[in-house]
Design a protein around this motif. Structure first.
Motif, mmCIF file in Angstrom:
data_model
loop_
_atom_site.group_PDB
_atom_site.id
_atom_site.type_symbol
_atom_site.label_atom_id
_atom_site.label_comp_id
_atom_site.label_asym_id
_atom_site.label_seq_id
_atom_site.Cartn_x
_atom_site.Cartn_y
_atom_site.Cartn_z
ATOM 1 N N PRO A 1 40.635 49.136 29.621
ATOM 2 C CA PRO A 1 41.754 48.182 29.630
ATOM 3 C C PRO A 1 41.299 46.761 29.287
ATOM 4 N N ILE A 2 42.141 46.069 28.539
ATOM 5 C CA ILE A 2 41.910 44.669 28.180
ATOM 6 C C ILE A 2 43.159 43.898 28.607
ATOM 7 N N HIS A 3 42.947 42.759 29.257
ATOM 8 C CA HIS A 3 44.062 41.954 29.761
ATOM 9 C C HIS A 3 43.934 40.525 29.261
ATOM 10 N N TRP B 1 44.151 27.114 29.763
ATOM 11 C CA TRP B 1 43.196 28.103 29.277
ATOM 12 C C TRP B 1 43.899 29.406 28.949
ATOM 13 N N PHE B 2 43.539 30.000 27.827
ATOM 14 C CA PHE B 2 43.992 31.330 27.437
ATOM 15 C C PHE B 2 42.752 32.216 27.461
ATOM 16 N N THR B 3 42.811 33.312 28.199
ATOM 17 C CA THR B 3 41.649 34.197 28.322
ATOM 18 C C THR B 3 42.040 35.640 28.015
ATOM 19 N N ILE B 4 41.084 36.358 27.448
ATOM 20 C CA ILE B 4 41.215 37.801 27.273
ATOM 21 C C ILE B 4 39.990 38.405 27.943
ATOM 22 N N THR B 5 40.208 39.336 28.851
ATOM 23 C CA THR B 5 39.125 39.903 29.651
ATOM 24 C C THR B 5 39.071 41.409 29.480
ATOM 25 N N GLY B 6 37.857 41.925 29.358
ATOM 26 C CA GLY B 6 37.646 43.365 29.253
ATOM 27 C C GLY B 6 36.277 43.736 29.764
ATOM 28 N N ALA C 1 45.936 44.381 24.247
ATOM 29 C CA ALA C 1 45.753 43.807 25.591
ATOM 30 C C ALA C 1 47.092 43.711 26.316
ATOM 31 N N THR C 2 47.038 43.901 27.616
ATOM 32 C CA THR C 2 48.240 43.793 28.440
ATOM 33 C C THR C 2 48.263 42.427 29.113
ATOM 34 N N PRO C 3 49.465 41.880 29.335
ATOM 35 C CA PRO C 3 49.544 40.554 29.944
ATOM 36 C C PRO C 3 49.160 40.578 31.416
#
Length: 103
Positions: free
Chosen positions: A20-22, A41-46, A89-91
């Motif tokens: 999963p990626i958020h 800040w805008f982040t994408i985490t996995g 990615a999911t919010p």
């Protein structure tokens, strides 16, 4: 361990797309006395291919003026479309000050 990267291509090379990626948005008031200057800040985490957390991170400083808020919302929607959606990615949380909420 959490690794923060500032380059999208580096992030896509490191992230395990089978996990999963958020994505999320956070803000902090940088001027508490007046409440005008904000850091967003805008982040994408996995999860990385080696098993640790990896985060793509992009931020900007903005103000709580009408024009700046509209500009920031457009900037965030653009980042969502350009970076998060192609990865599936999911919010996650969109943590805003009341000034950043829908009017």
């Amino acid at each position: 361990m959490k690794e923060r990267v500032f380059n999208y291509e580096e992030f896509t090379e490191k992230v395990d797309r089978s996990k999963p990626i958020h994505y999320a948005v956070f803000q902090k008031c940088m001027d508490p006395e007046h409440g005008i200057i904000y850091r967003v800040w805008f982040t994408i985490t996995g999860v990385s291919k080696t098993g640790h957390v990896v985060e793509f991170y992009i931020g900007k400083t903005t103000a709580a003026t009408e024009h700046a808020l509209d500009e920031t919302k457009m900037w965030l929607k653009g980042l969502e479309a350009k970076y998060a959606k192609p990865l599936g990615a999911t919010p996650g949380e969109w943590i805003y000050h009341k000034a950043f909420s829908e009017r």
